[in-house]
Design an enzyme around this catalytic site. Structure first.
Site, PDB file in Angstrom:
ATOM      1  N   ASP A  19     -35.439 -26.894  22.464  1.00 32.37           N
ATOM      2  CA  ASP A  19     -35.387 -28.365  22.496  1.00 32.37           C
ATOM      3  C   ASP A  19     -34.086 -28.921  21.879  1.00 32.37           C
ATOM      4  OD1 ASP A  19     -38.070 -28.098  23.359  1.00 32.37           O
ATOM      5  OD2 ASP A  19     -38.811 -28.265  21.302  1.00 32.37           O
ATOM      6  N   GLU A 226     -42.068 -34.909  29.927  1.00 32.27           N
ATOM      7  CA  GLU A 226     -41.700 -34.933  28.502  1.00 32.27           C
ATOM      8  C   GLU A 226     -40.182 -34.779  28.378  1.00 32.27           C
ATOM      9  OE1 GLU A 226     -43.691 -31.555  26.721  1.00 32.27           O
ATOM     10  OE2 GLU A 226     -42.461 -30.118  27.808  1.00 32.27           O
TER      11      GLU A 226
HETATM   12  O1  FUB Z   1     -41.148 -27.442  21.435  1.00 32.57           O
HETATM   13  C1  FUB Z   1     -42.422 -28.042  21.588  1.00 32.57           C
HETATM   14  C2  FUB Z   1     -42.485 -28.832  22.837  1.00 32.57           C
HETATM   15  O2  FUB Z   1     -42.192 -28.010  23.955  1.00 32.57           O
HETATM   16  C3  FUB Z   1     -41.472 -29.934  22.943  1.00 32.57           C
HETATM   17  O3  FUB Z   1     -41.768 -31.040  22.158  1.00 32.57           O
HETATM   18  C4  FUB Z   1     -41.497 -30.167  24.401  1.00 32.57           C
HETATM   19  O4  FUB Z   1     -40.475 -30.957  24.887  1.00 32.57           O
HETATM   20  C5  FUB Z   1     -41.465 -28.744  24.922  1.00 32.57           C
HETATM   21  O5  FUB Z   1     -40.166 -28.238  24.975  1.00 32.57           O
END
Ligand code: FUB
Length: 327
Positions: A19, A226
């Site tokens: 991320d 997301e």
């Molecule tokens: O790293 C945890 C979660 O996985 C992140 O918040 C999302 O964007 C995905 O990458």
């Protein structure tokens, strides 16, 4: 001898990182990733396998330089309101101070977004006692416009709980829209001058197709899942994000930081591992995509590694698609 960074290779290999939110501070590239733990976890749709506890900040003197790990910058035990799951963070700078924005579950198991402050880009950061009032869900991305106004974009489906906030209140049984209904958009709000609160209740960002119709929830190749990111190029605003279930990084363009945004296409085709998450930054006149995959761990969803690639534009401002395993 100084180790140079190779494209397609993890930027660091001694820890798992994911991320990546990249920024240029003080003439260097700083990367704010999640810090994946080296443990064995079964994957589920709630994201329980992502049980991270702290953040490390990385930096690079230039785009080919060795990537340096500055060590632990913030741990969940030092965040009074948080209980677990320190997921994807971002950072911003104002008036010589640095701000780390991060999601975590509170003591009721609800994802909230907090802020921690420091005097150096690499931290350490001291958390505010409470999460940002009115914040919820995950994946904060902070964009500071040319006029100095900062905006936070956030939100993620499934384990990120965005579906549970459709009424404006948290509903543990809340579900997403039907396939023929408009998809949920990321949320956004302007930040206050001190970067610690929202100026207003976050609103929903609209992502539409060429004809101006909302992208539908069943359109999984294009709908928001997301990992929002905002950047500006030639006076236009680019909202990019992960499509989750179809594993693409895609983007939409608008004329205002709060949209609406018109869907354009794919920036990054799927990587090894379930999640895909990115950031885009300009450094010394070149543009770079930071992303992660699970190649170093042999494909473990919860053990990811941050990588980078050059990003380029066509003459009309569209972004050329990147194949993470291409030449
Ligand atoms: O790293 C945890 C979660 O996985 C992140 O918040 C999302 O964007 C995905 O990458």
């Amino acid at each position: 001898m100084t180790q140079r960074t190779k494209r397609g290779e993890p930027l660091v290999k001694h820890i798992y990182t994911a991320d990546p939110s990249a920024h240029v501070f003080e003439g260097k590239i700083y990367i704010y990733p999640s810090h994946d733990l080296d443990n064995e976890r079964e994957s589920n749709d709630n994201g329980d396998q992502y049980d991270m506890e702290d953040y490390h900040v990385l930096s690079m003197e230039d785009a080919d330089a060795e990537c340096v790990d500055h060590g632990e910058a913030l741990h969940v035990k030092d965040v009074p309101w948080a209980s677990k799951q320190m997921w994807a963070p971002d950072a911003a700078s104002r008036d010589g101070k640095y701000y780390l924005f991060f999601p975590a579950r509170d003591h009721e198991d609800v994802f909230r977004i907090g802020v921690a402050t420091g005097s150096r880009p690499e931290g350490p950061f001291a958390a505010e006692p409470n999460y940002i009032p009115g914040s919820f869900s995950i994946d904060p991305a902070v964009f500071v416009d040319d006029d100095g106004q900062a905006y936070m974009y956030f939100g993620g489906l499934w384990g990120g709980q965005l579906e549970k906030w459709r009424t404006g209140e948290y509903d543990a049984a809340g579900e997403g829209p039907g396939a023929d209904e408009p998809a949920l958009g990321p949320r956004a709000a302007r930040l206050s001058d001190d970067m610690l609160t929202f100026r207003e209740q976050p609103g929903e960002i609209e992502i539409v197709d060429d004809a101006g119709n909302p992208i539908l929830a069943g359109d999984e190749e294009r709908r928001y899942f997301e990992g929002p990111w905002m950047h500006e190029y030639n006076g236009r605003y680019y909202l990019s994000y992960s499509t989750g279930t179809t594993h693409q990084i895609v983007y939409a363009i608008g004329d205002n930081p709060l949209g609406p945004f018109v869907f354009q296409g794919t920036i990054l085709t799927p990587v090894l591992g379930w999640t895909t998450h990115h950031s885009i930054v300009q450094f010394q006149d070149e543009w770079y995509l930071f992303y992660h995959d699970s190649s170093l761990s042999g494909g473990a969803d919860n053990k990811r590694s941050v990588k980078m690639a050059e990003l380029s534009y066509n003459e009309d401002g569209t972004i050329r698609t990147i194949d993470p395993y291409g030449e």
